[in-house]
Design a protein around this motif. Structure first.
Motif, PDB file in Angstrom:
ATOM      1  N   ILE A 268       0.839  -1.149  -0.117  1.00  0.00           N
ATOM      2  CA  ILE A 268       0.013  -0.151  -0.219  1.00  0.00           C
ATOM      3  C   ILE A 268       0.908   1.258   0.020  1.00  0.00           C
ATOM      4  O   ILE A 268       1.659   1.224   0.950  1.00  0.00           O
ATOM      5  N   ILE A 269       0.833   2.011  -1.065  1.00  0.00           N
ATOM      6  CA  ILE A 269       1.575   3.292  -1.109  1.00  0.00           C
ATOM      7  C   ILE A 269       0.299   4.420  -1.001  1.00  0.00           C
ATOM      8  O   ILE A 269      -0.413   4.688  -1.749  1.00  0.00           O
ATOM      9  N   VAL A 270       0.898   5.434  -0.321  1.00  0.00           N
ATOM     10  CA  VAL A 270       0.053   6.675  -0.136  1.00  0.00           C
ATOM     11  C   VAL A 270       0.951   7.872  -0.439  1.00  0.00           C
ATOM     12  O   VAL A 270       2.119   8.060   0.358  1.00  0.00           O
ATOM     13  N   TYR A 271       0.544   8.368  -1.486  1.00  0.00           N
ATOM     14  CA  TYR A 271       1.610   9.841  -1.991  1.00  0.00           C
ATOM     15  C   TYR A 271       0.760  10.831  -1.068  1.00  0.00           C
ATOM     16  O   TYR A 271      -0.491  11.052  -1.079  1.00  0.00           O
ATOM     17  N   SER A 272       1.763  11.686  -0.357  1.00  0.00           N
ATOM     18  CA  SER A 272       0.952  12.633   0.582  1.00  0.00           C
ATOM     19  C   SER A 272       1.820  13.886   0.728  1.00  0.00           C
ATOM     20  O   SER A 272       2.918  13.791   0.266  1.00  0.00           O
ATOM     21  N   THR A 273       1.271  14.920   1.452  1.00  0.00           N
ATOM     22  CA  THR A 273       2.236  15.682   1.796  1.00  0.00           C
ATOM     23  C   THR A 273       2.093  16.298   3.317  1.00  0.00           C
ATOM     24  O   THR A 273       1.096  15.375   3.741  1.00  0.00           O
ATOM     25  N   ARG A 274       2.749  17.102   3.833  1.00  0.00           N
ATOM     26  CA  ARG A 274       2.941  17.307   5.252  1.00  0.00           C
ATOM     27  C   ARG A 274       1.854  18.161   5.759  1.00  0.00           C
ATOM     28  O   ARG A 274       1.272  17.782   6.884  1.00  0.00           O
TER      29      ARG A 274
ATOM     30  N   LEU B  25      -3.912  -1.806   8.524  1.00  0.00           N
ATOM     31  CA  LEU B  25      -3.125  -2.033   7.156  1.00  0.00           C
ATOM     32  C   LEU B  25      -1.835  -1.322   7.244  1.00  0.00           C
ATOM     33  O   LEU B  25      -1.857  -0.012   7.511  1.00  0.00           O
ATOM     34  N   GLU B  26      -0.476  -1.801   7.090  1.00  0.00           N
ATOM     35  CA  GLU B  26       0.585  -0.986   6.976  1.00  0.00           C
ATOM     36  C   GLU B  26       0.832  -0.280   5.493  1.00  0.00           C
ATOM     37  O   GLU B  26       0.214  -0.863   4.581  1.00  0.00           O
ATOM     38  N   TYR B  27       1.280   0.939   5.422  1.00  0.00           N
ATOM     39  CA  TYR B  27       1.464   1.504   4.081  1.00  0.00           C
ATOM     40  C   TYR B  27       2.885   2.143   4.335  1.00  0.00           C
ATOM     41  O   TYR B  27       3.367   2.371   5.374  1.00  0.00           O
ATOM     42  N   GLN B  28       3.135   2.180   3.047  1.00  0.00           N
ATOM     43  CA  GLN B  28       4.319   3.293   2.776  1.00  0.00           C
ATOM     44  C   GLN B  28       3.903   4.343   2.328  1.00  0.00           C
ATOM     45  O   GLN B  28       3.116   4.559   1.460  1.00  0.00           O
ATOM     46  N   GLU B  29       4.519   5.660   2.973  1.00  0.00           N
ATOM     47  CA  GLU B  29       4.216   7.059   2.596  1.00  0.00           C
ATOM     48  C   GLU B  29       5.344   7.584   1.819  1.00  0.00           C
ATOM     49  O   GLU B  29       6.500   7.611   2.229  1.00  0.00           O
ATOM     50  N   ILE B  30       4.866   8.356   0.772  1.00  0.00           N
ATOM     51  CA  ILE B  30       5.909   9.060  -0.080  1.00  0.00           C
ATOM     52  C   ILE B  30       5.198  10.502  -0.091  1.00  0.00           C
ATOM     53  O   ILE B  30       4.444  10.738  -0.371  1.00  0.00           O
ATOM     54  N   MET B  31       6.022  11.312   0.369  1.00  0.00           N
ATOM     55  CA  MET B  31       5.898  12.716   0.690  1.00  0.00           C
ATOM     56  C   MET B  31       6.237  13.392  -0.615  1.00  0.00           C
ATOM     57  O   MET B  31       7.695  13.773  -0.853  1.00  0.00           O
ATOM     58  N   VAL B  32       5.354  13.945  -1.376  1.00  0.00           N
ATOM     59  CA  VAL B  32       5.601  14.612  -2.578  1.00  0.00           C
ATOM     60  C   VAL B  32       6.059  16.077  -2.641  1.00  0.00           C
ATOM     61  O   VAL B  32       6.565  16.550  -3.432  1.00  0.00           O
TER      62      VAL B  32
ATOM     63  N   GLU C 222      10.424  14.779  -7.949  1.00  0.00           N
ATOM     64  CA  GLU C 222      10.419  13.654  -8.902  1.00  0.00           C
ATOM     65  C   GLU C 222       9.420  12.832  -8.422  1.00  0.00           C
ATOM     66  O   GLU C 222       8.786  12.101  -9.307  1.00  0.00           O
ATOM     67  N   GLN C 223       9.044  12.446  -7.207  1.00  0.00           N
ATOM     68  CA  GLN C 223       8.140  11.584  -6.629  1.00  0.00           C
ATOM     69  C   GLN C 223       6.593  12.043  -6.960  1.00  0.00           C
ATOM     70  O   GLN C 223       5.626  11.350  -7.355  1.00  0.00           O
ATOM     71  N   ARG C 224       6.454  13.475  -7.016  1.00  0.00           N
ATOM     72  CA  ARG C 224       5.191  14.132  -7.444  1.00  0.00           C
ATOM     73  C   ARG C 224       5.034  13.764  -8.846  1.00  0.00           C
ATOM     74  O   ARG C 224       3.901  13.507  -9.327  1.00  0.00           O
ATOM     75  N   SER C 225       5.997  13.975  -9.704  1.00  0.00           N
ATOM     76  CA  SER C 225       5.880  13.604 -11.194  1.00  0.00           C
ATOM     77  C   SER C 225       5.339  12.124 -11.424  1.00  0.00           C
ATOM     78  O   SER C 225       4.551  11.870 -12.148  1.00  0.00           O
TER      79      SER C 225
ATOM     80  N   GLU D 190       2.012  10.717 -13.044  1.00  0.00           N
ATOM     81  CA  GLU D 190       1.981  10.064 -14.071  1.00  0.00           C
ATOM     82  C   GLU D 190       1.223   8.553 -13.819  1.00  0.00           C
ATOM     83  O   GLU D 190       0.444   8.097 -14.884  1.00  0.00           O
ATOM     84  N   LYS D 191       1.417   8.071 -12.808  1.00  0.00           N
ATOM     85  CA  LYS D 191       0.854   6.776 -12.455  1.00  0.00           C
ATOM     86  C   LYS D 191      -0.710   6.864 -12.033  1.00  0.00           C
ATOM     87  O   LYS D 191      -1.598   6.070 -12.434  1.00  0.00           O
ATOM     88  N   SER D 192      -1.193   8.093 -11.468  1.00  0.00           N
ATOM     89  CA  SER D 192      -2.531   8.435 -11.253  1.00  0.00           C
ATOM     90  C   SER D 192      -3.472   9.187 -12.078  1.00  0.00           C
ATOM     91  O   SER D 192      -4.707   8.998 -12.160  1.00  0.00           O
TER      92      SER D 192
END
Length: 85
Positions: free
Chosen positions: A5-11, A28-35, A40-43, A47-49
């Motif tokens: 589970i990946i959650v793209y988020s901001t602070r 549920l455990e998840y990986q958080e990616i702070m865009v 680069e992760q925001r891009s 692209e993915k979503s």
């Protein structure tokens, strides 16, 4: 086997907090990616979503959408269909 589970988020996003709290409430455990900290992760997220807003949630490679989409899947008992046992 565990779920990816990946959650793209901001602070500063209240919907991001709500999505993470909902996932945590379902154990549920998840990986958080702070865009907001990584353009680069925001891009990659965009692209993915195909979306620019956060959160963007992916479960086992399937794009769920944002908090409202995740919440609807929980209410409609559709979340389990995305999870591996």
């Amino acid at each position: 086997m565990s779920n990816e589970i990946i959650v793209y988020s901001t602070r500063v996003c209240p919907y991001c907090v709500a999505a993470k709290n909902l996932l945590t409430s379902k154990n549920l455990e998840y990986q958080e990616i702070m865009v907001d900290q990584d353009p680069e992760q925001r891009s990659i997220m965009m692209e993915k979503s195909g979306r620019t807003s956060v959160p963007q949630i992916f479960i086992n490679g399937t794009h769920v959408g944002g908090f409202d989409d995740l919440s609807a899947k929980v209410r409609n008992n559709e979340l389990q269909e995305l999870l591996v046992e």
